[in-house]
Design a protein around this motif. Structure first.
Motif, mmCIF file in Angstrom:
data_model
loop_
_atom_site.group_PDB
_atom_site.id
_atom_site.type_symbol
_atom_site.label_atom_id
_atom_site.label_comp_id
_atom_site.label_asym_id
_atom_site.label_seq_id
_atom_site.Cartn_x
_atom_site.Cartn_y
_atom_site.Cartn_z
ATOM 1 N N LEU A 57 0.832 -1.278 -0.045
ATOM 2 C CA LEU A 57 0.155 0.023 0.088
ATOM 3 C C LEU A 57 0.858 1.443 0.059
ATOM 4 C CD1 LEU A 57 -2.716 -1.019 2.520
ATOM 5 C CD2 LEU A 57 -2.869 -0.832 0.174
ATOM 6 N N LYS A 58 2.044 1.267 0.891
ATOM 7 C CA LYS A 58 2.761 2.512 0.855
ATOM 8 C C LYS A 58 3.507 2.602 -0.439
ATOM 9 C CE LYS A 58 4.093 2.436 5.761
ATOM 10 N NZ LYS A 58 4.764 2.373 6.834
ATOM 11 N N SER A 59 3.733 1.419 -1.269
ATOM 12 C CA SER A 59 4.580 1.707 -2.675
ATOM 13 C C SER A 59 3.586 2.289 -3.429
ATOM 14 C CB SER A 59 4.996 0.137 -2.827
ATOM 15 O OG SER A 59 5.372 0.416 -4.103
ATOM 16 N N LEU A 60 2.464 1.744 -3.362
ATOM 17 C CA LEU A 60 1.475 2.319 -4.222
ATOM 18 C C LEU A 60 0.890 3.814 -4.217
ATOM 19 C CD1 LEU A 60 -0.074 0.927 -6.858
ATOM 20 C CD2 LEU A 60 -1.763 0.278 -5.446
ATOM 21 N N LEU A 61 0.780 3.968 -2.867
ATOM 22 C CA LEU A 61 0.619 5.456 -2.466
ATOM 23 C C LEU A 61 1.891 6.420 -2.933
ATOM 24 C CD1 LEU A 61 -1.033 7.496 -1.003
ATOM 25 C CD2 LEU A 61 0.120 6.817 1.059
ATOM 26 N N LYS A 62 3.013 5.956 -2.892
ATOM 27 C CA LYS A 62 3.965 6.780 -3.270
ATOM 28 C C LYS A 62 4.111 7.047 -4.796
ATOM 29 C CE LYS A 62 9.031 7.229 -3.555
ATOM 30 N NZ LYS A 62 10.242 6.404 -4.059
ATOM 31 N N LYS A 63 3.693 5.792 -5.512
ATOM 32 C CA LYS A 63 3.663 6.019 -7.079
ATOM 33 C C LYS A 63 2.440 6.980 -7.352
ATOM 34 C CE LYS A 63 4.766 3.527 -10.619
ATOM 35 N NZ LYS A 63 6.467 3.354 -11.022
ATOM 36 N N TYR A 64 1.360 6.974 -6.714
ATOM 37 C CA TYR A 64 0.168 7.970 -7.033
ATOM 38 C C TYR A 64 0.619 9.294 -6.705
ATOM 39 C CZ TYR A 64 -2.341 3.578 -7.196
ATOM 40 O OH TYR A 64 -3.008 2.238 -7.604
ATOM 41 N N MET A 65 1.205 9.564 -5.602
ATOM 42 C CA MET A 65 1.947 10.768 -5.250
ATOM 43 C C MET A 65 2.691 11.421 -6.377
ATOM 44 S SD MET A 65 -0.046 11.658 -2.758
ATOM 45 C CE MET A 65 0.762 13.114 -2.275
ATOM 46 N N GLU A 66 3.651 10.692 -6.886
ATOM 47 C CA GLU A 66 4.319 11.091 -7.909
ATOM 48 C C GLU A 66 3.423 11.412 -9.366
ATOM 49 O OE1 GLU A 66 7.037 7.731 -8.776
ATOM 50 O OE2 GLU A 66 8.262 7.990 -6.947
ATOM 51 N N PHE A 67 2.549 10.611 -9.526
ATOM 52 C CA PHE A 67 1.592 10.622 -10.656
ATOM 53 C C PHE A 67 0.735 12.235 -10.548
ATOM 54 C CE2 PHE A 67 -2.616 10.195 -12.914
ATOM 55 C CZ PHE A 67 -2.022 10.126 -14.231
ATOM 56 N N ILE A 68 0.377 12.355 -9.202
ATOM 57 C CA ILE A 68 -0.325 13.681 -8.875
ATOM 58 C C ILE A 68 0.396 14.877 -9.325
ATOM 59 C CG2 ILE A 68 -1.701 14.867 -7.131
ATOM 60 C CD1 ILE A 68 -2.802 12.124 -5.997
ATOM 61 N N MET A 69 1.858 14.588 -8.786
ATOM 62 C CA MET A 69 2.608 15.614 -8.939
ATOM 63 C C MET A 69 3.066 16.009 -10.394
ATOM 64 S SD MET A 69 4.326 18.125 -7.501
ATOM 65 C CE MET A 69 4.901 17.893 -5.939
ATOM 66 N N ILE A 70 2.828 14.980 -11.122
ATOM 67 C CA ILE A 70 3.264 15.172 -12.791
ATOM 68 C C ILE A 70 2.025 15.806 -13.048
ATOM 69 C CG2 ILE A 70 3.352 13.976 -14.897
ATOM 70 C CD1 ILE A 70 5.041 11.754 -13.325
ATOM 71 N N LEU A 71 0.777 15.553 -12.790
ATOM 72 C CA LEU A 71 -0.323 16.135 -13.410
ATOM 73 C C LEU A 71 -0.339 17.716 -12.814
ATOM 74 C CD1 LEU A 71 -3.010 13.322 -12.716
ATOM 75 C CD2 LEU A 71 -2.065 14.042 -14.638
ATOM 76 N N TYR A 72 -0.179 17.780 -11.590
ATOM 77 C CA TYR A 72 -0.097 19.178 -10.931
ATOM 78 C C TYR A 72 0.908 20.051 -11.870
ATOM 79 C CZ TYR A 72 1.121 23.345 -8.190
ATOM 80 O OH TYR A 72 1.296 24.431 -7.782
ATOM 81 N N CYS A 73 2.138 19.673 -12.226
ATOM 82 C CA CYS A 73 3.013 20.540 -12.656
ATOM 83 C C CYS A 73 2.360 20.690 -14.187
ATOM 84 C CB CYS A 73 4.464 19.577 -12.639
ATOM 85 S SG CYS A 73 5.052 19.713 -11.249
ATOM 86 N N PHE A 74 2.178 19.566 -14.830
ATOM 87 C CA PHE A 74 1.559 19.776 -16.272
ATOM 88 C C PHE A 74 0.438 21.110 -16.067
ATOM 89 C CE2 PHE A 74 -1.389 18.548 -19.777
ATOM 90 C CZ PHE A 74 -0.591 18.722 -20.620
ATOM 91 N N SER A 75 -0.506 20.849 -15.224
ATOM 92 C CA SER A 75 -1.715 21.630 -15.375
ATOM 93 C C SER A 75 -1.169 23.137 -14.967
ATOM 94 C CB SER A 75 -2.590 21.259 -14.414
ATOM 95 O OG SER A 75 -2.169 21.348 -12.837
ATOM 96 N N ALA A 76 0.043 23.312 -14.094
ATOM 97 C CA ALA A 76 0.453 24.556 -13.917
ATOM 98 C C ALA A 76 1.407 25.085 -14.897
ATOM 99 C CB ALA A 76 1.351 24.400 -12.575
ATOM 100 N N GLY A 77 1.596 24.430 -16.044
ATOM 101 C CA GLY A 77 2.579 24.823 -16.872
ATOM 102 C C GLY A 77 4.044 24.733 -16.538
ATOM 103 N N MET A 78 4.306 23.807 -15.460
ATOM 104 C CA MET A 78 5.808 23.903 -14.740
ATOM 105 C C MET A 78 6.430 22.366 -15.380
ATOM 106 S SD MET A 78 4.518 24.809 -10.923
ATOM 107 C CE MET A 78 5.564 24.073 -10.104
ATOM 108 N N PHE A 79 7.972 22.765 -15.159
ATOM 109 C CA PHE A 79 8.472 21.708 -15.441
ATOM 110 C C PHE A 79 9.177 21.159 -14.105
ATOM 111 C CE2 PHE A 79 12.905 19.690 -16.102
ATOM 112 C CZ PHE A 79 12.683 18.696 -16.934
ATOM 113 N N CYS A 80 8.728 19.877 -13.838
ATOM 114 C CA CYS A 80 9.045 19.502 -12.461
ATOM 115 C C CYS A 80 10.241 18.294 -12.561
ATOM 116 C CB CYS A 80 7.851 18.635 -11.852
ATOM 117 S SG CYS A 80 6.760 19.892 -11.392
ATOM 118 N N VAL A 81 11.250 18.191 -11.767
ATOM 119 C CA VAL A 81 12.261 17.353 -11.716
ATOM 120 C C VAL A 81 12.054 16.542 -10.837
ATOM 121 C CG1 VAL A 81 14.828 17.162 -11.884
ATOM 122 C CG2 VAL A 81 13.782 19.190 -12.877
#
Length: 84
Positions: A57-81
């Protein structure tokens, strides 16, 4: 489209691997049991499932948080590293 379609879509678009997809589908199934059969399920069973699968569950949650950050960066027009 239902909840069970989400892991398949994430898998088909290479956001999660096959093992994570299967785990996500099982989590959705457990959620459905908890929501629809909550009077029938024993709390000891829920506790056992959670404790035995906590690392997954922790591993999958980490993966989802990474995905959410990608979506956030994309929607904000930012480049996230990825700093991991």
């Amino acid at each position: 489209m239902g909840n069970r379609d989400i892991p398949v879509i994430l898998y088909d678009n290479s956001y999660i691997n096959d093992k994570e997809k299967d785990l996500f589908i099982r989590i959705i199934g457990m959620r459905n049991v908890l929501v629809h059969d909550y009077l029938e399920i024993e709390k000891e069973t829920v506790y056992r499932i959670l404790t035995e699968n906590l690392s997954d569950l922790k591993s999958l949650l980490k993966k989802y948080m990474e995905f959410i950050m990608i979506l956030y960066c994309f929607s904000a027009g930012m480049f996230c590293v990825d700093e991991s």
